[in-house]
Design a protein around this motif. Structure first.
Motif, PDB file in Angstrom:
ATOM      1  N   SER A  33       0.829  -1.212   0.000  1.00 38.67           N
ATOM      2  CA  SER A  33       0.000   0.000   0.000  1.00 38.67           C
ATOM      3  C   SER A  33       0.853   1.247   0.000  1.00 38.67           C
ATOM      4  CB  SER A  33      -0.950  -0.008   1.181  1.00 38.67           C
ATOM      5  OG  SER A  33      -0.238  -0.275   2.350  1.00 38.67           O
ATOM      6  N   GLY A 138      -9.263  -2.361   4.310  1.00 37.19           N
ATOM      7  CA  GLY A 138      -9.647  -3.755   4.426  1.00 37.19           C
ATOM      8  C   GLY A 138     -11.005  -4.087   3.827  1.00 37.19           C
ATOM      9  N   ALA A 139     -11.729  -3.091   3.360  1.00 38.95           N
ATOM     10  CA  ALA A 139     -13.034  -3.371   2.753  1.00 38.95           C
ATOM     11  C   ALA A 139     -12.810  -3.730   1.298  1.00 38.95           C
ATOM     12  CB  ALA A 139     -13.963  -2.169   2.866  1.00 38.95           C
TER      13      ALA A 139
ATOM     14  N   TRP B 147       8.679  -7.129   9.265  1.00 35.53           N
ATOM     15  CA  TRP B 147       7.225  -7.273   9.097  1.00 35.53           C
ATOM     16  C   TRP B 147       6.770  -8.549   9.777  1.00 35.53           C
ATOM     17  CZ3 TRP B 147       5.388  -2.866   7.640  1.00 35.53           C
ATOM     18  CH2 TRP B 147       6.145  -2.054   6.811  1.00 35.53           C
ATOM     19  N   ARG B 154       1.623  -8.834  16.731  1.00 41.55           N
ATOM     20  CA  ARG B 154       0.168  -8.732  16.604  1.00 41.55           C
ATOM     21  C   ARG B 154      -0.503 -10.049  16.963  1.00 41.55           C
ATOM     22  NH1 ARG B 154      -1.829  -5.238  11.557  1.00 41.55           N
ATOM     23  NH2 ARG B 154      -1.028  -3.234  12.199  1.00 41.55           N
ATOM     24  N   THR B 219     -11.416 -11.633   8.690  1.00 38.41           N
ATOM     25  CA  THR B 219     -11.971 -10.296   8.753  1.00 38.41           C
ATOM     26  C   THR B 219     -13.139 -10.314   9.715  1.00 38.41           C
ATOM     27  OG1 THR B 219     -11.511 -10.277   6.422  1.00 38.41           O
ATOM     28  CG2 THR B 219     -12.682  -8.384   7.267  1.00 38.41           C
ATOM     29  N   PRO B 220     -13.360  -9.340  10.569  1.00 40.51           N
ATOM     30  CA  PRO B 220     -12.620  -8.087  10.706  1.00 40.51           C
ATOM     31  C   PRO B 220     -11.395  -8.166  11.614  1.00 40.51           C
ATOM     32  CG  PRO B 220     -14.587  -8.052  12.051  1.00 40.51           C
ATOM     33  CD  PRO B 220     -14.565  -9.375  11.364  1.00 40.51           C
ATOM     34  N   HIS B 226      -2.579  -8.706   7.331  1.00 35.85           N
ATOM     35  CA  HIS B 226      -3.274  -7.824   6.410  1.00 35.85           C
ATOM     36  C   HIS B 226      -2.260  -7.199   5.466  1.00 35.85           C
ATOM     37  CE1 HIS B 226      -6.549  -5.637   4.882  1.00 35.85           C
ATOM     38  NE2 HIS B 226      -5.923  -4.510   5.045  1.00 35.85           N
ATOM     39  N   GLU B 227      -2.375  -7.526   4.181  1.00 36.93           N
ATOM     40  CA  GLU B 227      -1.336  -7.126   3.233  1.00 36.93           C
ATOM     41  C   GLU B 227      -1.121  -5.625   3.235  1.00 36.93           C
ATOM     42  OE1 GLU B 227      -3.786 -10.038   2.668  1.00 36.93           O
ATOM     43  OE2 GLU B 227      -4.328  -8.513   1.215  1.00 36.93           O
ATOM     44  N   ALA B 228      -2.208  -4.868   3.356  1.00 38.78           N
ATOM     45  CA  ALA B 228      -2.068  -3.430   3.204  1.00 38.78           C
ATOM     46  C   ALA B 228      -1.228  -2.830   4.323  1.00 38.78           C
ATOM     47  CB  ALA B 228      -3.440  -2.775   3.185  1.00 38.78           C
ATOM     48  N   GLU B 229      -1.118  -3.521   5.437  1.00 36.23           N
ATOM     49  CA  GLU B 229      -0.384  -2.921   6.539  1.00 36.23           C
ATOM     50  C   GLU B 229       0.976  -3.562   6.759  1.00 36.23           C
ATOM     51  OE1 GLU B 229      -3.128  -3.190   9.697  1.00 36.23           O
ATOM     52  OE2 GLU B 229      -4.493  -1.827   8.680  1.00 36.23           O
ATOM     53  N   ILE B 230       0.973  -4.863   7.002  1.00 41.68           N
ATOM     54  CA  ILE B 230       2.247  -5.484   7.340  1.00 41.68           C
ATOM     55  C   ILE B 230       2.583  -6.600   6.362  1.00 41.68           C
ATOM     56  CG2 ILE B 230       2.261  -4.840   9.769  1.00 41.68           C
ATOM     57  CD1 ILE B 230       1.113  -7.557  10.401  1.00 41.68           C
ATOM     58  N   ILE B 231       2.448  -6.287   5.075  1.00 42.48           N
ATOM     59  CA  ILE B 231       2.753  -7.225   3.992  1.00 42.48           C
ATOM     60  C   ILE B 231       2.015  -8.547   4.219  1.00 42.48           C
ATOM     61  CG2 ILE B 231       4.573  -8.066   2.503  1.00 42.48           C
ATOM     62  CD1 ILE B 231       5.317  -5.365   3.013  1.00 42.48           C
ATOM     63  N   PRO B 300     -14.618  -3.840   6.522  1.00 40.50           N
ATOM     64  CA  PRO B 300     -13.198  -3.527   6.705  1.00 40.50           C
ATOM     65  C   PRO B 300     -12.705  -4.250   7.953  1.00 40.50           C
ATOM     66  CG  PRO B 300     -14.547  -1.532   6.720  1.00 40.50           C
ATOM     67  CD  PRO B 300     -15.456  -2.693   6.837  1.00 40.50           C
ATOM     68  N   HIS B 301     -11.446  -4.071   8.284  1.00 34.73           N
ATOM     69  CA  HIS B 301     -10.974  -4.754   9.485  1.00 34.73           C
ATOM     70  C   HIS B 301     -10.426  -3.729  10.467  1.00 34.73           C
ATOM     71  CE1 HIS B 301      -6.487  -4.849   8.743  1.00 34.73           C
ATOM     72  NE2 HIS B 301      -7.027  -3.936   7.990  1.00 34.73           N
ATOM     73  N   ILE B 302     -10.268  -4.148  11.715  1.00 34.77           N
ATOM     74  CA  ILE B 302      -9.958  -3.158  12.735  1.00 34.77           C
ATOM     75  C   ILE B 302      -8.491  -3.197  13.115  1.00 34.77           C
ATOM     76  CG2 ILE B 302     -12.306  -3.263  13.591  1.00 34.77           C
ATOM     77  CD1 ILE B 302     -11.351  -4.748  15.963  1.00 34.77           C
ATOM     78  N   ARG B 303      -8.111  -2.248  13.946  1.00 32.41           N
ATOM     79  CA  ARG B 303      -6.705  -2.055  14.317  1.00 32.41           C
ATOM     80  C   ARG B 303      -6.363  -2.907  15.521  1.00 32.41           C
ATOM     81  NH1 ARG B 303      -7.268   3.821  14.408  1.00 32.41           N
ATOM     82  NH2 ARG B 303      -7.139   3.678  16.645  1.00 32.41           N
TER      83      ARG B 303
END
Lengths: 408, 331
Positions: A33, A138-139, B147, B154, B219-220, B226-231, B300-303
């Motif tokens: 991202s 994530g959506a 990562w 996590r 999810t969630p 989660h790829e978008a955050e930690i590969i 979406p998913h949460i932190r």
């Protein structure tokens, strides 16, 4: 902490920094991202960012220098490659700057066509923004829902100019092609369907508790900070500043168009999300007005300035002097008068302007692009401090940066 | 054949059947997931390998097996290699205490489709599930990747949080039934739809389901990878079948959770009106699996900090209050 210098450049250490327990991590340029080619050097305490250093240049192609070796018309396709999500907006900004330099105004029909195209690109860009932003948070389905509508708009652009991504749909002095009646019908039919889709996206996201948890109070951008870092476009409007160049310094047809500038007072990512969605609706409104104006115009597409812009085919075939001028324009390029010019436009991402210095040559002496994403990347070093690693993705996403435009 | 020999042979057959069938089903679930997601997202999903992409699973399997197995030079190699096995193994071991179907007659003997009918079935499943946390944790710590490190951190955050909720929430039904055995749980609900524990313990059901989502990291709560955050989190350095083992483990875990929820709260394998018990539980499990996929498509998913907040400050007090109320009612 490392002290990089010329002899010992910074390298990514894999081990922990034992002395202060922070972890230095390379976010990008190959991070999923990183929005293209952003490299963020993050110093993390747990998942909290204590220092962020955005590093750009991974997509640098030297476009400003390239311009100095190209005649003005030659440079147009290069501008496509800046903000490749909405490439007509770049063409438009460049064309406006050169037109101001040579003091030419596009005919009214060309202006209407440009208005429609540029706003269509804005719609496309905003839809793309929502798609990737939602994916970052994530959506996953939203991305595919959005991409279908974007695909339809890209089909329209392809019908008009033959290209889907790098349009080059605008020329200095006008536009190369006219709309066909069928195209306008298709456009209007599509515009009827999109608001329902926007409503659907909103239904899925706006009141979704997880979406709100992830966006509200994340990426707070106070007014002063937005001002001092030179933000523009939705970033500024998301921070409660009503600033839109289309309203403040209207160019071409925008003074005749009736539209609202949505702002959000919350200054967070959620506010920006709402601004983006509202702008999509306003854009649809603008396109409809643009089509209405188009229908009242006569058929002239290119400005009448044979010294700078090739005359019409009719003249070329009938008048010897026009043909000679055309020959010179094609082989040597137009020679704008000496001077410098800066024309700001409101691109989907913010204030996009071309600053051109002409020495009376066929090549610009200097060309500088003021691209909004560059400023929105710079702000990251102040903006990300104190945020969570998970929120960084949200914040970069909500700033809507495109790295073709940052690195140029 | 003496009873002991039969018991040993029976157990071996049952154990291998569980492993074989469930790994095959785990593979098929990937296909199911892709198709369900595709239909929810207005696309077709895998279509090219075989009719309607049915052979995609085989293609994926071949790809995973033939991929180069990369072990990073700086990693702690034994642990790096063991970690995926821990995930996959614990996922299957947990199933040992799950009674999948009602007992049936075969060769004149009654077969219980459960590998080991321990009288503390729930504890066993939850306990082995908790050991499964070492898979991602060790993988992330051993792979010498930042990562991966973050993914491992996590993992701990998430697993510590959900363990509390899943343990506490399931206490209330245990108090009502008065047994830790899953078979007993199931038999308690044999009185038709209204005897299902979901109607007596709706809060416990919701809490356990939410914790189940966290346990299987769907999810969630898919913040481990989660790829978008930690590969890819703990799996960043893994490739080929080692990575595939994590995958199989994840899907097997989904089935374990789905079976647990249907056994404890949804009437288990009791006959449901005209539907025989075996089919009833398959339907329930499929429904729960579909729920997993549906959530993935919709939300979406949460932190990580939000999952902590939710588990410790919202769900855990709720679970405790639920236990108190249940206790008062029983008294």
């Amino acid at each position: 902490m490392q002290q990089p210098n010329k002899l010992r450049p910074f390298y990514e250490n894999v081990a922990f920094e034992r002395d202060d327990n922070t972890m230095i991590i390379n976010f990008g340029p190959n991070h999923p991202s990183a929005h293209g080619q952003l490299n963020l050097l993050l110093e993390l305490q747990g998942e909290k960012v204590i220092k962020a250093t955005p590093r750009v240049g991974y997509l640098h192609r030297g476009m400003e220098k390239m311009a100095e070796n190209m005649i003005y018309n030659e440079y147009m396709p290069t501008t496509d490659r800046m903000d490749y999500i909405a490439s007509t907006a770049n063409n438009y900004a460049f064309a406006l700057a050169v037109e101001k330099l040579i003091d030419v105004e596009a005919p009214r029909r060309a202006q209407a066509i440009r208005l429609v195209l540029v706003e269509l690109n804005r719609l496309m860009s905003h839809i793309f923004w929502l798609a990737v932003h939602a994916l970052d948070v994530g959506a996953m389905s939203i991305m595919l829902y959005c991409f279908r509508e974007r695909e339809y708009i890209m089909d329209l652009m392809e019908d008009y100019c033959g290209a889907r991504l790098t349009h080059s749909a605008i020329r200095i002095g006008g536009v190369p092609l006219d709309f066909t009646p069928e195209w306008i019908e298709k456009l209007l039919a599509l515009l009827e369907t999109i608001p329902a889709q926007i409503d659907m996206w909103e239904k899925i996201l706006t009141t979704n508790r997880i979406w709100r948890m992830r966006l509200e109070d994340v990426g707070n951008l106070p007014k002063e900070m937005a001002y001092s870092w030179g933000c523009s476009g939705p970033m500024l409007r998301g921070s409660g500043i009503k600033w839109d160049i289309r309203k403040e310094q209207p160019y071409e047809l925008y003074s005749e168009i009736d539209f609202d500038v949505p702002i959000a007072q919350t200054c967070d990512s959620y506010g920006r999300y709402k601004v983006f969605l509202e702008e999509m609706r306003q854009t649809i409104k603008i396109i409809k007005q643009g089509v209405a104006i188009y229908k009242t115009t006569d058929s002239k597409l290119m400005a009448d300035a044979p010294e700078f812009i090739s005359a019409s085919k009719e003249d070329l075939m009938t008048q010897n002097y026009s043909l000679m001028q055309h020959f010179v324009l094609v082989t040597q390029g137009m020679r704008p008068p000496k001077g410098e010019v800066y024309v700001p436009t409101e691109s989907p991402k913010g204030e996009l302007g071309f600053y051109i210095v002409s020495e009376g040559e066929a090549y610009p002496h200097r060309l500088k692009v003021r691209s909004p994403s560059f400023y929105h990347t710079g702000i990251l070093q102040d903006w990300l401090v104190g945020e969570n690693l998970a929120d960084i993705v949200t914040i970069i996403g909500s700033s809507n940066t495109v790295f073709g435009e940052v690195d140029r | 054949m003496s009873d002991v020999t039969f018991y040993i042979i029976e157990t071996i057959i049952k154990a291998s059947l569980v492993v074989l069938i469930l790994s095959a089903i785990a593979g098929f679930t990937t296909y199911f997931e892709r198709k369900v997601l595709a239909f929810m997202q207005r696309r077709k999903g895998p279509m090219h390998v075989g009719p309607h992409g049915l052979l995609q699973i085989a293609a994926d399997g071949i790809k995973l097996f033939t991929k180069e197995d990369i072990v990073p030079a700086q990693s702690i190699k034994p642990i790096f290699k063991i970690a995926p096995i821990i995930t996959a193994a614990t996922a299957f071991i947990a199933m040992a205490a799950v009674p999948f179907f009602p007992p049936f007659e075969l060769f004149g003997r009654t077969i219980h489709p459960i590998v080991a009918d321990v009288n503390v079935g729930i504890l066993f499943v939850l306990g082995v599930g908790a050991v499964g946390l070492y898979g991602p944790l060790l993988a992330g710590m051993a792979s010498n990747n930042k990562w991966g490190m973050l993914g491992a951190a996590r993992t701990t955050v998430q697993f510590v949080s959900y363990e509390v909720v899943s343990g506490l929430s399931i206490l209330a039904p245990i108090m009502i039934v008065g047994s830790l055995s899953l078979v007993e749980m199931n038999n308690y609900q044999s009185g038709g739809l209204l005897s299902w524990l979901i109607f007596k313990q709706p809060i416990a059901f919701l809490l356990f389901l939410i914790a189940g989502y966290a346990e299987t990291n769907r999810t969630p709560f898919d913040l481990l990878e989660h790829e978008a955050e930690i590969i890819n989190g703990y799996g960043t350095e893994y490739s080929g079948m080692r990575w595939g083992m994590f995958f199989i483990g994840e899907y097997a875990n989904m089935f374990t959770v789905a079976f647990l929820v249907s056994l404890v709260f949804l009437g288990g394998w009791n006959d449901f009106y005209f539907i025989p018990g075996a089919i009833a539980i398959i339907l329930k499990v499929l429904f729960l699996m579909f729920l997993f996929l549906w959530t993935r498509a919709a939300w979406p998913h949460i932190r990580p900090d939000q999952i902590m907040w939710m588990m410790w400050k919202v769900l855990m007090p709720l679970a405790i209050v639920n236990i108190f109320i249940t206790g008062l009612v029983i008294l």
